[in-house]
Design a protein around this motif. Structure first.
Motif, PDB file in Angstrom:
ATOM      1  N   ILE A  28      42.922  58.704  61.604  1.00 46.57           N
ATOM      2  CA  ILE A  28      43.297  58.142  62.893  1.00 46.57           C
ATOM      3  C   ILE A  28      43.080  56.636  62.828  1.00 46.57           C
ATOM      4  O   ILE A  28      42.003  56.178  62.455  1.00 46.57           O
ATOM      5  N   SER A  29      44.097  55.881  63.142  1.00 45.17           N
ATOM      6  CA  SER A  29      44.153  54.410  63.090  1.00 45.17           C
ATOM      7  C   SER A  29      44.469  53.870  61.701  1.00 45.17           C
ATOM      8  O   SER A  29      44.896  52.730  61.562  1.00 45.17           O
ATOM      9  N   GLN A  30      44.237  54.669  60.638  1.00 45.65           N
ATOM     10  CA  GLN A  30      44.509  54.262  59.262  1.00 45.65           C
ATOM     11  C   GLN A  30      43.756  53.001  58.854  1.00 45.65           C
ATOM     12  O   GLN A  30      44.201  52.231  58.005  1.00 45.65           O
ATOM     13  N   ALA A  31      42.604  52.774  59.457  1.00 52.66           N
ATOM     14  CA  ALA A  31      41.873  51.529  59.227  1.00 52.66           C
ATOM     15  C   ALA A  31      40.691  51.727  58.297  1.00 52.66           C
ATOM     16  O   ALA A  31      40.097  52.799  58.227  1.00 52.66           O
TER      17      ALA A  31
ATOM     18  N   ASP B  27      39.765  74.972  72.652  1.00 51.23           N
ATOM     19  CA  ASP B  27      39.985  75.502  74.001  1.00 51.23           C
ATOM     20  C   ASP B  27      41.046  74.709  74.766  1.00 51.23           C
ATOM     21  O   ASP B  27      41.112  74.753  75.991  1.00 51.23           O
ATOM     22  N   ASP B  28      41.879  73.976  74.001  1.00 52.11           N
ATOM     23  CA  ASP B  28      43.045  73.264  74.536  1.00 52.11           C
ATOM     24  C   ASP B  28      42.672  72.109  75.467  1.00 52.11           C
ATOM     25  O   ASP B  28      43.416  71.777  76.379  1.00 52.11           O
ATOM     26  N   LYS B  29      41.526  71.479  75.214  1.00 55.51           N
ATOM     27  CA  LYS B  29      41.143  70.277  75.951  1.00 55.51           C
ATOM     28  C   LYS B  29      41.189  69.070  75.020  1.00 55.51           C
ATOM     29  O   LYS B  29      41.233  69.210  73.799  1.00 55.51           O
ATOM     30  N   VAL B  30      41.188  67.881  75.603  1.00 53.89           N
ATOM     31  CA  VAL B  30      41.123  66.658  74.812  1.00 53.89           C
ATOM     32  C   VAL B  30      39.652  66.343  74.557  1.00 53.89           C
ATOM     33  O   VAL B  30      38.886  66.104  75.488  1.00 53.89           O
ATOM     34  N   GLY B  31      39.263  66.357  73.284  1.00 55.79           N
ATOM     35  CA  GLY B  31      37.874  66.120  72.921  1.00 55.79           C
ATOM     36  C   GLY B  31      37.580  64.687  72.542  1.00 55.79           C
ATOM     37  O   GLY B  31      36.430  64.257  72.559  1.00 55.79           O
ATOM     38  N   ALA B  32      38.617  63.938  72.199  1.00 62.16           N
ATOM     39  CA  ALA B  32      38.475  62.525  71.854  1.00 62.16           C
ATOM     40  C   ALA B  32      39.843  61.876  72.019  1.00 62.16           C
ATOM     41  O   ALA B  32      40.877  62.539  71.878  1.00 62.16           O
ATOM     42  N   ALA B  33      39.844  60.586  72.321  1.00 62.69           N
ATOM     43  CA  ALA B  33      41.108  59.906  72.542  1.00 62.69           C
ATOM     44  C   ALA B  33      40.988  58.436  72.164  1.00 62.69           C
ATOM     45  O   ALA B  33      39.913  57.832  72.298  1.00 62.69           O
TER      46      ALA B  33
ATOM     47  N   LEU C 210      42.437  64.044  70.030  1.00 66.76           N
ATOM     48  CA  LEU C 210      41.978  65.284  69.397  1.00 66.76           C
ATOM     49  C   LEU C 210      42.053  66.410  70.413  1.00 66.76           C
ATOM     50  O   LEU C 210      41.480  66.316  71.500  1.00 66.76           O
ATOM     51  N   LYS C 211      42.762  67.478  70.064  1.00 68.21           N
ATOM     52  CA  LYS C 211      42.844  68.661  70.906  1.00 68.21           C
ATOM     53  C   LYS C 211      41.832  69.689  70.390  1.00 68.21           C
ATOM     54  O   LYS C 211      41.851  70.062  69.213  1.00 68.21           O
ATOM     55  N   THR C 212      40.947  70.134  71.260  1.00 71.96           N
ATOM     56  CA  THR C 212      39.909  71.091  70.891  1.00 71.96           C
ATOM     57  C   THR C 212      40.473  72.512  70.886  1.00 71.96           C
ATOM     58  O   THR C 212      41.544  72.768  71.457  1.00 71.96           O
TER      59      THR C 212
ATOM     60  N   GLU D 232      48.898  63.978  68.249  1.00 74.15           N
ATOM     61  CA  GLU D 232      47.892  65.014  68.473  1.00 74.15           C
ATOM     62  C   GLU D 232      47.267  65.459  67.162  1.00 74.15           C
ATOM     63  O   GLU D 232      47.962  65.743  66.193  1.00 74.15           O
ATOM     64  N   TRP D 233      45.942  65.505  67.154  1.00 74.32           N
ATOM     65  CA  TRP D 233      45.180  66.037  66.033  1.00 74.32           C
ATOM     66  C   TRP D 233      44.435  67.280  66.496  1.00 74.32           C
ATOM     67  O   TRP D 233      43.972  67.344  67.631  1.00 74.32           O
ATOM     68  N   LYS D 234      44.322  68.265  65.605  1.00 72.74           N
ATOM     69  CA  LYS D 234      43.569  69.479  65.914  1.00 72.74           C
ATOM     70  C   LYS D 234      42.201  69.427  65.238  1.00 72.74           C
ATOM     71  O   LYS D 234      42.004  68.684  64.277  1.00 72.74           O
ATOM     72  N   ALA D 235      41.275  70.221  65.745  1.00 77.75           N
ATOM     73  CA  ALA D 235      39.899  70.186  65.255  1.00 77.75           C
ATOM     74  C   ALA D 235      39.829  70.423  63.749  1.00 77.75           C
ATOM     75  O   ALA D 235      39.056  69.750  63.045  1.00 77.75           O
ATOM     76  N   GLU D 236      40.655  71.328  63.242  1.00 70.72           N
ATOM     77  CA  GLU D 236      40.603  71.637  61.816  1.00 70.72           C
ATOM     78  C   GLU D 236      41.175  70.514  60.943  1.00 70.72           C
ATOM     79  O   GLU D 236      41.071  70.548  59.723  1.00 70.72           O
ATOM     80  N   GLU D 237      41.788  69.516  61.571  1.00 69.47           N
ATOM     81  CA  GLU D 237      42.364  68.394  60.832  1.00 69.47           C
ATOM     82  C   GLU D 237      41.457  67.163  60.828  1.00 69.47           C
ATOM     83  O   GLU D 237      41.790  66.147  60.218  1.00 69.47           O
TER      84      GLU D 237
END
Length: 334
Positions: free
Chosen positions: A260-263, A194-200, A190-192, A295-300
């Motif tokens: 994410i993961s489709q599980a 402010d262009d940081k990785v917020g989750a992985a 997840l890209k926040t 890559e996923w964005k916050a709005e997604e």
């Protein structure tokens, strides 16, 4: 022809087990043994060692009583016996304090090492682990490639799957450590704004994730665990789990499907320790050696976290965590 010289870097093969400490041992054992349906391998020095019917190693979860509810450590199996020693060398060169754990300290386990992530999460790496058969013939499967009978009791998941850890700090250093020192591969993130990785979501296997990392400033420490997860064979198993939990008067979140993961997922909290268990199924596997992280964005993330079903993360119960480490013991961070 020029001689090619290379050295094998140490590697992690898979998630091994989670060592849980609970403030109410009776409730935690009831939950994991009777409701979830894990099988007990043995009890030694007050530690109860459990595994799912499809787990081969001695244990994938250990539970003991303690003054506070926490995960004492998260353990990973190395690919080769010498990798345990080689990881110790690699980590010490990076100024990480490494504790040697002698064979037998944990029932069924050989020599191991323990250390901390830059966040303070406690990790263990081992290679040797007993793979005992089911001692009781009534519990033993007739299948030679399966340890216990499936569906003998409770929800009855097949195997351990992954862990999800949280930190209230910038996760960049933690994610670099997991990838550069331990060999995890980034699968989705997840890209926040402010262009940081917020989750992985990262793995060392073909799974979408063996470990997930969530950065949440509101967490009480830098070394929390959001959940541990056990795998079931299909979506119907998750629906059956919901029935069993409801019959036992236990509230839960889900079932739903992650983007994410489709599980398929269902979240439930152990009433003894407060640790969250995710019951997990379906999803996809990654076989491409040149996989490009998604890559996923916050709005997604409305789709990313919950493609359909009950939206997770909205209630106070959904956000609850327990510690999975302690303040750093090392002289300096990596």
């Amino acid at each position: 022809m020029e001689n090619i010289r290379y050295e094998l870097l140490p590697e992690i093969a898979k998630l091994g087990h989670v060592a849980l400490e609970t403030t109410d041992l009776e409730k935690s054992l009831w939950f994991f043994e009777e409701v979830v349906g894990l099988e007990k391998t043995t009890t030694k020095d007050g530690v109860h060692y459990l595994r799912a019917w499809g787990d081969f190693e001695h244990h994938t979860l250990s539970i003991q009583e303690g003054p506070v509810a926490r995960v004492h450590h998260i353990a990973w199996k190395a690919k080769r016996r010498e990798d345990v020693r080689n990881f110790a060398v690699l980590l010490r060169k990076a100024d990480v304090e490494v504790q040697e754990v002698k064979a037998g300290t944990e029932a069924g386990q050989g020599d191991a090492i323990r250390f901390q992530l830059p966040s303070g999460h406690n990790f263990e790496i081992y290679f040797d682990m007993e793979k005992p058969p089911a001692a009781d013939p009534k519990r033993k499967s007739v299948l030679k490639n399966q340890t216990y009978k499936a569906w003998r009791k409770g929800i009855s998941p097949r195997r351990i799957d992954h862990v999800n850890i949280g930190t209230n700090t910038d996760p960049a250093v933690l994610l670099d450590f997991l990838q550069e020192k331990l060999g995890f591969k980034m699968r989705e993130y997840l890209k926040t704004p402010d262009d940081k990785v917020g989750a992985a979501w990262l793995s060392v296997t073909n799974l979408v994730h063996d470990i997930a990392v969530m950065a949440q400033p509101e967490l009480p420490t830098s070394h929390e665990i959001h959940h541990l997860s056990y795998w079931s064979d299909n979506a119907q198993d998750i629906l059956r789990a919901a029935d069993i939990l409801a019959e036992n008067g236990i509230t839960f979140t889900g079932p739903g499907k992650h983007g994410i993961s489709q599980a398929m997922y269902l979240y439930v909290i152990d009433p003894g320790s407060g640790v969250r268990l995710e019951l997990f199924s379906n999803g996809y596997l990654i076989f491409e050696p040149d996989w490009e992280p998604v890559e996923w964005k916050a709005e997604e993330m409305a789709v990313g976290f919950t493609f359909w079903g009950e939206q997770a993360g909205l209630s106070e119960q959904d956000r609850k965590t327990i510690p999975a480490g302690e303040p750093l013991k090392s002289a300096k961070k990596v």
